[in-house]
Design a protein around this motif. Sequence first.
Motif, mmCIF file in Angstrom:
data_model
loop_
_atom_site.group_PDB
_atom_site.id
_atom_site.type_symbol
_atom_site.label_atom_id
_atom_site.label_comp_id
_atom_site.label_asym_id
_atom_site.label_seq_id
_atom_site.Cartn_x
_atom_site.Cartn_y
_atom_site.Cartn_z
ATOM 1 N N SER A 133 10.780 72.423 -43.456
ATOM 2 C CA SER A 133 12.141 73.338 -43.551
ATOM 3 C C SER A 133 11.873 74.773 -43.172
ATOM 4 N N ARG A 136 10.196 77.665 -37.728
ATOM 5 C CA ARG A 136 11.319 78.117 -37.144
ATOM 6 C C ARG A 136 11.003 77.822 -35.414
ATOM 7 N N GLU A 137 11.804 78.158 -34.320
ATOM 8 C CA GLU A 137 11.719 77.630 -33.001
ATOM 9 C C GLU A 137 10.374 78.188 -32.450
ATOM 10 N N THR A 138 9.933 79.210 -33.241
ATOM 11 C CA THR A 138 8.622 79.769 -32.708
ATOM 12 C C THR A 138 7.488 79.405 -33.298
ATOM 13 N N ASN A 161 13.739 64.464 -40.743
ATOM 14 C CA ASN A 161 13.896 65.838 -40.409
ATOM 15 C C ASN A 161 14.667 66.124 -39.090
ATOM 16 N N LYS A 163 16.706 68.346 -38.543
ATOM 17 C CA LYS A 163 17.085 69.854 -38.721
ATOM 18 C C LYS A 163 15.826 70.489 -38.307
ATOM 19 N N LEU A 164 14.792 69.757 -37.945
ATOM 20 C CA LEU A 164 13.519 70.362 -37.591
ATOM 21 C C LEU A 164 13.524 71.328 -36.524
ATOM 22 N N ARG A 165 13.325 72.745 -36.639
ATOM 23 C CA ARG A 165 13.540 73.474 -35.369
ATOM 24 C C ARG A 165 12.431 73.698 -34.729
ATOM 25 N N ALA A 166 11.203 73.416 -35.155
ATOM 26 C CA ALA A 166 9.945 73.629 -34.408
ATOM 27 C C ALA A 166 9.491 72.403 -33.355
#
Length: 205
Positions: A133, A136-138, A161, A163-166
């Motif tokens: 969590s 981030r996207e980066t 997960n 909501k995983l952004r990566a």
Amino acid sequence: MKITETFVSLQGEGLRQGMPCMFVRLAGCNLHCAWCDTEYALGNAIGVETTAEEIMEAAIASGVSYVCITGGEPLLQKEELAPLIAAMHEAGVVVEIETNGTIPFIELRDYASICMDVKCPSSGEMSDLSLLSSLRETDTVKFVIGDEADYLYMVEVLAANPKLRAPVCITPVYGTDTKWLVETIIAEKLPVRFQLQLHKVVNIP
Ligand SMILES: C[S@@+](CC[C@H](N)C(=O)[O-])C[C@H]1O[C@@H](n2cnc3c(N)ncnc32)[C@H](O)[C@@H]1O
Ligand SMILES: Nc1nc2[nH]cc(C(=O)O)c2c(=O)[nH]1
Ligand code: SF4
Ligand SMILES: [Mg+2]
């Protein structure tokens, strides 16, 4: 900091694969993955005491503006690492940290992107999935897949997960059969990026 080696090569893994990169390999690890290809950096006795200034000088001398901090497990030396990566960031160097996902990294995110390797069952180790969590996207999540159980574990972790952004990279354990893995990813149209360790394909460090 206890350093095993620094070297310049092409980034062989993750989203910046193929880019010229200076690697700083910190000594010692808190895990012992069954398939680890860096045994020589695992023992805590290994490594040369090196100052942040010396590493910074080497990075500037390398002429490369992208540094990968790896190991061993680099976050074992997080306290000493923080000022170094802050200085690198200030100097306009892109910093990426390869970590095994067992040590919190949120305080380093201002200065580096994080590539968190989620350990699957064939490694014999486990990562702290609560750290996902913090990505981030980066940042990047990596799964090293040795067999079908690892693949199923990865699917389970991704499903748990949402909501995983990566972005997610999948790498086979080096030398294992990959045909079934590639065919499965295609068949299941998983939103992941399959990759081989480039440096082993072209035989560079
Ligand atoms: C040597 S570890 C060092 C950083 C950190 N300890 C970790 O595990 O991410 C860096 C990466 O090398 C990759 N790696 C190590 N041994 C491998 C192998 N036999 N096959 C494929 N990838 C491997 C894993 O993806 C791991 O994340
Ligand atoms: N070329 C090259 N790329 C890499 N990316 C991550 C590495 C690592 O050992 O952490 C690595 C490595 O050992 N060599
Ligand atoms: S955590 Fe990284 S360095 Fe440590 S044993 Fe596993 S792959 Fe090797
Ligand atoms: Mg390596």
